[in-house]
Design a protein around this motif. Structure first.
Motif, PDB file in Angstrom:
ATOM      1  N   SER A   1       9.452  11.960 -60.334  1.00 29.14           N
ATOM      2  CA  SER A   1       9.608  13.425 -60.235  1.00 29.14           C
ATOM      3  C   SER A   1       8.768  13.987 -59.096  1.00 29.14           C
ATOM      4  O   SER A   1       9.234  14.845 -58.340  1.00 29.14           O
ATOM      5  N   PHE A   2       7.534  13.524 -58.991  1.00 34.01           N
ATOM      6  CA  PHE A   2       6.657  13.991 -57.927  1.00 34.01           C
ATOM      7  C   PHE A   2       7.254  13.649 -56.558  1.00 34.01           C
ATOM      8  O   PHE A   2       7.212  14.461 -55.644  1.00 34.01           O
ATOM      9  N   ALA A   3       7.823  12.457 -56.436  1.00 38.52           N
ATOM     10  CA  ALA A   3       8.428  12.055 -55.165  1.00 38.52           C
ATOM     11  C   ALA A   3       9.661  12.906 -54.859  1.00 38.52           C
ATOM     12  O   ALA A   3       9.849  13.359 -53.727  1.00 38.52           O
ATOM     13  N   ARG A   4      10.465  13.126 -55.868  1.00 38.83           N
ATOM     14  CA  ARG A   4      11.712  13.894 -55.680  1.00 38.83           C
ATOM     15  C   ARG A   4      11.447  15.311 -55.192  1.00 38.83           C
ATOM     16  O   ARG A   4      12.189  15.847 -54.367  1.00 38.83           O
ATOM     17  N   TYR A   5      10.394  15.929 -55.708  1.00 33.67           N
ATOM     18  CA  TYR A   5      10.117  17.325 -55.392  1.00 33.67           C
ATOM     19  C   TYR A   5       8.959  17.534 -54.421  1.00 33.67           C
ATOM     20  O   TYR A   5       8.547  18.654 -54.175  1.00 33.67           O
ATOM     21  N   GLY A   6       8.417  16.456 -53.870  1.00 32.28           N
ATOM     22  CA  GLY A   6       7.376  16.575 -52.864  1.00 32.28           C
ATOM     23  C   GLY A   6       6.035  17.050 -53.382  1.00 32.28           C
ATOM     24  O   GLY A   6       5.255  17.659 -52.654  1.00 32.28           O
ATOM     25  N   VAL A   7       5.741  16.734 -54.632  1.00 30.18           N
ATOM     26  CA  VAL A   7       4.504  17.214 -55.250  1.00 30.18           C
ATOM     27  C   VAL A   7       3.267  16.602 -54.601  1.00 30.18           C
ATOM     28  O   VAL A   7       2.265  17.301 -54.387  1.00 30.18           O
ATOM     29  N   MET A   8       3.323  15.337 -54.249  1.00 32.87           N
ATOM     30  CA  MET A   8       2.144  14.705 -53.648  1.00 32.87           C
ATOM     31  C   MET A   8       1.787  15.371 -52.324  1.00 32.87           C
ATOM     32  O   MET A   8       0.604  15.603 -52.050  1.00 32.87           O
TER      33      MET A   8
ATOM     34  N   LYS B   1       5.286  25.026 -62.006  1.00 34.65           N
ATOM     35  CA  LYS B   1       5.850  26.135 -61.226  1.00 34.65           C
ATOM     36  C   LYS B   1       6.392  25.646 -59.891  1.00 34.65           C
ATOM     37  O   LYS B   1       7.474  26.049 -59.468  1.00 34.65           O
ATOM     38  N   TYR B   2       5.629  24.803 -59.232  1.00 41.08           N
ATOM     39  CA  TYR B   2       6.054  24.273 -57.936  1.00 41.08           C
ATOM     40  C   TYR B   2       7.345  23.472 -58.080  1.00 41.08           C
ATOM     41  O   TYR B   2       8.279  23.652 -57.295  1.00 41.08           O
TER      42      TYR B   2
ATOM     43  N   LYS C   1      13.252  22.774 -57.562  1.00 40.57           N
ATOM     44  CA  LYS C   1      14.540  22.518 -58.210  1.00 40.57           C
ATOM     45  C   LYS C   1      15.540  23.616 -57.842  1.00 40.57           C
ATOM     46  O   LYS C   1      16.704  23.340 -57.576  1.00 40.57           O
ATOM     47  N   LYS C   2      15.062  24.865 -57.811  1.00 43.64           N
ATOM     48  CA  LYS C   2      15.943  25.980 -57.428  1.00 43.64           C
ATOM     49  C   LYS C   2      16.417  25.817 -55.986  1.00 43.64           C
ATOM     50  O   LYS C   2      17.569  26.082 -55.682  1.00 43.64           O
ATOM     51  N   LYS C   3      15.518  25.393 -55.107  1.00 43.06           N
ATOM     52  CA  LYS C   3      15.889  25.195 -53.702  1.00 43.06           C
ATOM     53  C   LYS C   3      16.959  24.125 -53.551  1.00 43.06           C
ATOM     54  O   LYS C   3      17.861  24.262 -52.732  1.00 43.06           O
ATOM     55  N   THR C   4      16.842  23.047 -54.308  1.00 44.64           N
ATOM     56  CA  THR C   4      17.796  21.946 -54.185  1.00 44.64           C
ATOM     57  C   THR C   4      19.102  22.258 -54.893  1.00 44.64           C
ATOM     58  O   THR C   4      20.115  21.619 -54.607  1.00 44.64           O
ATOM     59  N   ALA C   5      19.106  23.231 -55.807  1.00 42.94           N
ATOM     60  CA  ALA C   5      20.330  23.587 -56.542  1.00 42.94           C
ATOM     61  C   ALA C   5      21.249  24.467 -55.711  1.00 42.94           C
ATOM     62  O   ALA C   5      22.427  24.608 -56.017  1.00 42.94           O
TER      63      ALA C   5
END
Length: 76
Positions: A34-41, A65-66, A71-75
């Motif tokens: 999940s962190f990789a998918r959404y760029g959390v790191m 929140k981040y 997720k909204k951006k990718t949707a």
């Protein structure tokens, strides 16, 4: 060679991953994906100076929140 700051950021990222894993009852692999998918790191590294001063509950909420915003951006 790894700098002291890079090591501090890596420890912080690992701390956040573990706190998130524990709070949401996930495996480390699930959180890492999940962190990789959404760029959390990258988010944690880029904002280390501010984020590392916060408590673990606040950090988990901030990550939630981040990720929701990503997720909204990718949707779209």
């Amino acid at each position: 060679m790894i700098t002291d700051r890079e090591q501090e950021v890596a420890y912080f990222q690992a701390f956040c991953l573990e706190q998130y894993r524990h709070r949401h009852g996930l495996t480390g692999s699930q959180v890492a994906a999940s962190f990789a998918r959404y760029g959390v790191m990258d988010y944690l590294a880029d904002n280390y100076e501010v984020l590392h001063t916060q408590g673990h509950r606040w950090l988990v909420a901030e990550i939630d929140k981040y990720m929701a915003a990503q997720k909204k951006k990718t949707a779209i």
